[in-house]
Design a protein around this motif. Structure first.
Motif, PDB file in Angstrom:
ATOM      1  N   ILE A   1       0.836  -1.205   0.000  1.00 55.35           N
ATOM      2  CA  ILE A   1       0.000   0.000   0.000  1.00 55.35           C
ATOM      3  C   ILE A   1       0.865   1.246   0.000  1.00 55.35           C
ATOM      4  O   ILE A   1       0.618   2.193  -0.756  1.00 55.35           O
ATOM      5  N   ALA A   2       1.918   1.249   0.822  1.00 52.51           N
ATOM      6  CA  ALA A   2       2.824   2.400   0.862  1.00 52.51           C
ATOM      7  C   ALA A   2       3.511   2.591  -0.480  1.00 52.51           C
ATOM      8  O   ALA A   2       3.663   3.726  -0.963  1.00 52.51           O
ATOM      9  N   ALA A   3       3.916   1.493  -1.116  1.00 59.86           N
ATOM     10  CA  ALA A   3       4.570   1.582  -2.420  1.00 59.86           C
ATOM     11  C   ALA A   3       3.617   2.119  -3.477  1.00 59.86           C
ATOM     12  O   ALA A   3       4.003   2.950  -4.311  1.00 59.86           O
ATOM     13  N   GLN A   4       2.378   1.683  -3.445  1.00 61.51           N
ATOM     14  CA  GLN A   4       1.397   2.166  -4.421  1.00 61.51           C
ATOM     15  C   GLN A   4       1.061   3.638  -4.204  1.00 61.51           C
ATOM     16  O   GLN A   4       0.916   4.395  -5.159  1.00 61.51           O
ATOM     17  N   LYS A   5       0.944   4.050  -2.936  1.00 58.95           N
ATOM     18  CA  LYS A   5       0.695   5.468  -2.648  1.00 58.95           C
ATOM     19  C   LYS A   5       1.835   6.330  -3.171  1.00 58.95           C
ATOM     20  O   LYS A   5       1.618   7.378  -3.783  1.00 58.95           O
ATOM     21  N   ALA A   6       3.057   5.876  -2.929  1.00 61.83           N
ATOM     22  CA  ALA A   6       4.225   6.619  -3.407  1.00 61.83           C
ATOM     23  C   ALA A   6       4.239   6.666  -4.928  1.00 61.83           C
ATOM     24  O   ALA A   6       4.529   7.705  -5.530  1.00 61.83           O
ATOM     25  N   SER A   7       3.910   5.559  -5.556  1.00 61.58           N
ATOM     26  CA  SER A   7       3.901   5.495  -7.019  1.00 61.58           C
ATOM     27  C   SER A   7       2.838   6.414  -7.616  1.00 61.58           C
ATOM     28  O   SER A   7       3.100   7.152  -8.570  1.00 61.58           O
ATOM     29  N   VAL A   8       1.648   6.379  -7.048  1.00 61.22           N
ATOM     30  CA  VAL A   8       0.560   7.218  -7.556  1.00 61.22           C
ATOM     31  C   VAL A   8       0.881   8.701  -7.372  1.00 61.22           C
ATOM     32  O   VAL A   8       0.673   9.512  -8.280  1.00 61.22           O
ATOM     33  N   SER A   9       1.427   9.054  -6.216  1.00 61.85           N
ATOM     34  CA  SER A   9       1.744  10.462  -5.980  1.00 61.85           C
ATOM     35  C   SER A   9       2.866  10.926  -6.900  1.00 61.85           C
ATOM     36  O   SER A   9       2.825  12.051  -7.412  1.00 61.85           O
ATOM     37  N   LEU A  10       3.849  10.073  -7.153  1.00 63.39           N
ATOM     38  CA  LEU A  10       4.933  10.439  -8.070  1.00 63.39           C
ATOM     39  C   LEU A  10       4.403  10.586  -9.497  1.00 63.39           C
ATOM     40  O   LEU A  10       4.745  11.546 -10.198  1.00 63.39           O
ATOM     41  N   ASN A  11       3.545   9.668  -9.920  1.00 64.48           N
ATOM     42  CA  ASN A  11       2.965   9.760 -11.268  1.00 64.48           C
ATOM     43  C   ASN A  11       2.111  11.012 -11.416  1.00 64.48           C
ATOM     44  O   ASN A  11       2.150  11.674 -12.462  1.00 64.48           O
ATOM     45  N   ALA A  12       1.350  11.351 -10.393  1.00 67.03           N
ATOM     46  CA  ALA A  12       0.530  12.562 -10.449  1.00 67.03           C
ATOM     47  C   ALA A  12       1.412  13.803 -10.528  1.00 67.03           C
ATOM     48  O   ALA A  12       1.125  14.738 -11.287  1.00 67.03           O
ATOM     49  N   THR A  13       2.501  13.798  -9.772  1.00 69.58           N
ATOM     50  CA  THR A  13       3.435  14.919  -9.816  1.00 69.58           C
ATOM     51  C   THR A  13       4.052  15.056 -11.194  1.00 69.58           C
ATOM     52  O   THR A  13       4.192  16.171 -11.721  1.00 69.58           O
ATOM     53  N   MET A  14       4.411  13.942 -11.796  1.00 70.68           N
ATOM     54  CA  MET A  14       4.995  13.982 -13.136  1.00 70.68           C
ATOM     55  C   MET A  14       3.985  14.518 -14.158  1.00 70.68           C
ATOM     56  O   MET A  14       4.352  15.280 -15.061  1.00 70.68           O
ATOM     57  N   GLU A  15       2.727  14.145 -14.017  1.00 69.03           N
ATOM     58  CA  GLU A  15       1.705  14.637 -14.945  1.00 69.03           C
ATOM     59  C   GLU A  15       1.485  16.140 -14.781  1.00 69.03           C
ATOM     60  O   GLU A  15       1.310  16.861 -15.767  1.00 69.03           O
ATOM     61  N   VAL A  16       1.503  16.611 -13.540  1.00 70.45           N
ATOM     62  CA  VAL A  16       1.365  18.049 -13.303  1.00 70.45           C
ATOM     63  C   VAL A  16       2.546  18.781 -13.926  1.00 70.45           C
ATOM     64  O   VAL A  16       2.395  19.817 -14.571  1.00 70.45           O
ATOM     65  N   ARG A  17       3.736  18.231 -13.738  1.00 71.50           N
ATOM     66  CA  ARG A  17       4.930  18.834 -14.341  1.00 71.50           C
ATOM     67  C   ARG A  17       4.821  18.867 -15.856  1.00 71.50           C
ATOM     68  O   ARG A  17       5.108  19.882 -16.503  1.00 71.50           O
ATOM     69  N   ASN A  18       4.365  17.774 -16.455  1.00 71.05           N
ATOM     70  CA  ASN A  18       4.214  17.718 -17.909  1.00 71.05           C
ATOM     71  C   ASN A  18       3.219  18.763 -18.402  1.00 71.05           C
ATOM     72  O   ASN A  18       3.456  19.428 -19.418  1.00 71.05           O
ATOM     73  N   LYS A  19       2.122  18.917 -17.688  1.00 65.26           N
ATOM     74  CA  LYS A  19       1.124  19.920 -18.083  1.00 65.26           C
ATOM     75  C   LYS A  19       1.674  21.328 -17.936  1.00 65.26           C
ATOM     76  O   LYS A  19       1.400  22.202 -18.764  1.00 65.26           O
ATOM     77  N   ALA A  20       2.456  21.571 -16.894  1.00 63.81           N
ATOM     78  CA  ALA A  20       3.061  22.895 -16.707  1.00 63.81           C
ATOM     79  C   ALA A  20       4.044  23.195 -17.826  1.00 63.81           C
ATOM     80  O   ALA A  20       4.080  24.318 -18.352  1.00 63.81           O
ATOM     81  N   VAL A  21       4.827  22.208 -18.222  1.00 64.58           N
ATOM     82  CA  VAL A  21       5.775  22.402 -19.326  1.00 64.58           C
ATOM     83  C   VAL A  21       5.020  22.650 -20.628  1.00 64.58           C
ATOM     84  O   VAL A  21       5.394  23.533 -21.414  1.00 64.58           O
ATOM     85  N   GLU A  22       3.959  21.896 -20.862  1.00 66.69           N
ATOM     86  CA  GLU A  22       3.147  22.108 -22.065  1.00 66.69           C
ATOM     87  C   GLU A  22       2.550  23.512 -22.081  1.00 66.69           C
ATOM     88  O   GLU A  22       2.531  24.176 -23.128  1.00 66.69           O
ATOM     89  N   ALA A  23       2.055  23.967 -20.946  1.00 66.92           N
ATOM     90  CA  ALA A  23       1.477  25.313 -20.868  1.00 66.92           C
ATOM     91  C   ALA A  23       2.546  26.365 -21.136  1.00 66.92           C
ATOM     92  O   ALA A  23       2.307  27.338 -21.867  1.00 66.92           O
ATOM     93  N   TYR A  24       3.724  26.183 -20.580  1.00 67.46           N
ATOM     94  CA  TYR A  24       4.832  27.116 -20.812  1.00 67.46           C
ATOM     95  C   TYR A  24       5.198  27.147 -22.293  1.00 67.46           C
ATOM     96  O   TYR A  24       5.384  28.221 -22.879  1.00 67.46           O
ATOM     97  N   GLN A  25       5.291  25.977 -22.908  1.00 65.77           N
ATOM     98  CA  GLN A  25       5.644  25.920 -24.323  1.00 65.77           C
ATOM     99  C   GLN A  25       4.565  26.583 -25.180  1.00 65.77           C
ATOM    100  O   GLN A  25       4.873  27.264 -26.168  1.00 65.77           O
ATOM    101  N   GLU A  26       3.308  26.392 -24.803  1.00 66.03           N
ATOM    102  CA  GLU A  26       2.222  27.033 -25.537  1.00 66.03           C
ATOM    103  C   GLU A  26       2.293  28.550 -25.409  1.00 66.03           C
ATOM    104  O   GLU A  26       2.089  29.281 -26.389  1.00 66.03           O
ATOM    105  N   ILE A  27       2.590  29.045 -24.234  1.00 64.40           N
ATOM    106  CA  ILE A  27       2.724  30.477 -24.031  1.00 64.40           C
ATOM    107  C   ILE A  27       3.872  31.023 -24.859  1.00 64.40           C
ATOM    108  O   ILE A  27       3.782  32.102 -25.463  1.00 64.40           O
ATOM    109  N   MET A  28       4.972  30.281 -24.907  1.00 65.20           N
ATOM    110  CA  MET A  28       6.137  30.747 -25.675  1.00 65.20           C
ATOM    111  C   MET A  28       5.862  30.762 -27.169  1.00 65.20           C
ATOM    112  O   MET A  28       6.473  31.549 -27.909  1.00 65.20           O
ATOM    113  N   ARG A  29       4.935  29.930 -27.650  1.00 67.37           N
ATOM    114  CA  ARG A  29       4.585  29.906 -29.073  1.00 67.37           C
ATOM    115  C   ARG A  29       3.634  31.034 -29.459  1.00 67.37           C
ATOM    116  O   ARG A  29       3.452  31.312 -30.643  1.00 67.37           O
TER     117      ARG A  29
END
Length: 102
Positions: A71-99
Motif C-alpha cells: 500500500i505504501a509503495a502504491q501510494k508513493a507510485s501514484v503520488s509520483l505519477n501525479a506529480t509527473m503529470e502536473v509537471r508535464n502539463k506545466a511544461v506544455e502550458a509554458y511551451q504554448e505560451i512561448m509559441r
C-alpha cells in the motif's frame, strides 16, 4: 430532484476568509505558489522515503505486514505519477505560451 447550484456557493464568511488569505501583490502570489509547490513535492518525497523504509524492513525480515508495504509503495507510485503529470502539463502550458505571438 434538481441540484440547486446556489448550494455550492461559498458562504459570506468563507468569502471573507478567502479574501483575507489571498495574496495581494505579485510577489506574495509567487511566494504562495512556490510554498505550495514546495510542500507538495516534500509530501511526495516523504511518501517515497516511507515506502523505501518499509521495503527495507520487509527485506530485513522485521515485523511489517506485506500488504502495508504494498500500500505504501502504491501510494508513493501514484503520488509520483501525479506529480509527473502536473509537471508535464506545466511544461506544455509554458511551451504554448512561448509559441504565442504578441
Amino acid at each position: 430532484m434538481a441540484i440547486n447550484p446556489v448550494s455550492f456557493m461559498p458562504t459570506q464568511s468563507q468569502v471573507n476568509e478567502i479574501k483575507l488569505t489571498t495574496p495581494t501583490t505579485s510577489y506574495e502570489a509567487q511566494q504562495s505558489f512556490a510554498n505550495t509547490l514546495k510542500d507538495a513535492i516534500a509530501s511526495v518525497n516523504n511518501q517515497q522515503v516511507a515506502s523505501d523504509a518499509m521495503t527495507e524492513k520487509l527485506i530485513k525480515g522485521e515485523d511489517v505486514d506485506l500488504h502495508e508495504v504494498m500500500i505504501a509503495a502504491q501510494k508513493a507510485s501514484v503520488s509520483l505519477n501525479a506529480t509527473m503529470e502536473v509537471r508535464n502539463k506545466a511544461v506544455e502550458a509554458y511551451q504554448e505560451i512561448m509559441r504565442m505571438t504578441i
